[in-house]
Design an enzyme around this catalytic site. Structure first.
Site, PDB file in Angstrom:
ATOM      1  N   HIS A 209      28.154  15.117 -30.630  1.00 36.82           N
ATOM      2  CA  HIS A 209      29.469  14.782 -31.179  1.00 36.82           C
ATOM      3  C   HIS A 209      30.566  14.742 -30.124  1.00 36.82           C
ATOM      4  CE1 HIS A 209      27.840  16.363 -35.274  1.00 36.82           C
ATOM      5  NE2 HIS A 209      27.480  15.109 -35.030  1.00 36.82           N
TER       6      HIS A 209
ATOM      7  N   GLN B  96      25.712  20.052 -31.581  1.00 34.63           N
ATOM      8  CA  GLN B  96      26.693  19.349 -32.391  1.00 34.63           C
ATOM      9  C   GLN B  96      28.107  19.803 -32.033  1.00 34.63           C
ATOM     10  OE1 GLN B  96      24.330  20.730 -35.931  1.00 34.63           O
ATOM     11  NE2 GLN B  96      24.894  18.729 -36.744  1.00 34.63           N
TER      12      GLN B  96
END
Length: 246
Positions: A122, A104
């Site tokens: 992300h 992430q």
């Protein structure tokens, strides 16, 4: 056998490891996380804009100057170096034991450590593009830009970091590749994540392998499903595991 020794033993037995990580993976490299007591969301409580608003696509489109002030000041750490976690994962990939890192994080430290199959849910601070002509720009271009809002040298368009903001969807290709990796793994290492950011946190439910190891400083909703819980700093733990594997 203590927890670190157990982790090392399971790694020795495994040939298809997947690591799923969050911001806590990089705190020992000097990059703050988001939700801990010293995290970004806590330290910015007195700002006129909450981080969730600052990091939204709507805010970027309407107030790119304020976004970039926050982004440059709080989210860019170009001198950060990989810690023991990043280094061990790179070693395991080179040995053919680890098949994917699903992260992430947007800091690029896994690649800096030597990992190549990194699935960035992300996005990354190291990729930036003009919103008009799609021309690519590196992180250094963002840091050294003369204007508060970096603009394309070719067409003058606003440059946007390739990071997933609130109100934006995750890359579907990255999601599918993550699901495939998790579905075929025999050992899942989950590290430095509160598992509260969706839909990313749901991905680990696709793991059907032998063992799940959860390395996180604070409790998560997934704790009861893990075969092994470790709350010590993840970089220190992975350094010890690295030594045990020698």
């Amino acid at each position: 056998m203590n927890a670190t020794e157990q982790l090392a033993a399971w790694i020795r037995e495994s040939s298809n490891i997947v690591f799923f990580g969050g911001a806590g993976t990089s705190t020992e490299s000097g990059i703050p996380d988001f939700r801990s007591a010293a995290g970004l969301y806590q330290t910015e409580q007195h700002s006129p804009y909450p981080p969730e608003e600052l990091l939204s696509r709507r805010f970027f489109d309407q107030h790119a100057d304020i976004f970039y002030d926050f982004y440059r000041g709080k989210m860019l750490h170009p001198d950060a170096a990989p810690n023991g976690c990043h280094r061990l994962l790179a070693r395991l990939e080179q040995e053919g034991r680890l098949q994917a890192v699903i992260t992430q994080n947007i800091d690029g430290l896994h690649q800096k450590a030597g990992s190549s199959n990194v699935l960035e849910l992300h996005g990354s601070i190291h990729r930036n593009a003009c919103m008009d002509c799609k021309r690519f720009y590196a992180l250094d271009d963002i840091i050294t830009a003369k204007d508060t809002v970096p603009r394309c040298t070719a067409c003058g368009g606003v440059i946007k970091p390739d990071v997933v903001l609130y109100e934006e969807e995750l890359d579907q290709t990255i999601l599918y590749r993550s699901v495939d990796a998790l579905s075929s793994a025999d050992l899942l290492l989950v590290g430095g994540t509160s598992l509260t950011v969706y839909p990313a946190a749901q991905l680990i439910t696709y793991f059907q392998g032998k063992h799940t190891v959860l390395l996180n400083a604070t409790p998560t909703a997934y704790d009861r499903r893990a075969d092994l819980l470790i709350t010590d700093p993840i970089g220190e733990v992975m350094n010890k595991v690295d030594q045990l594997l020698d």
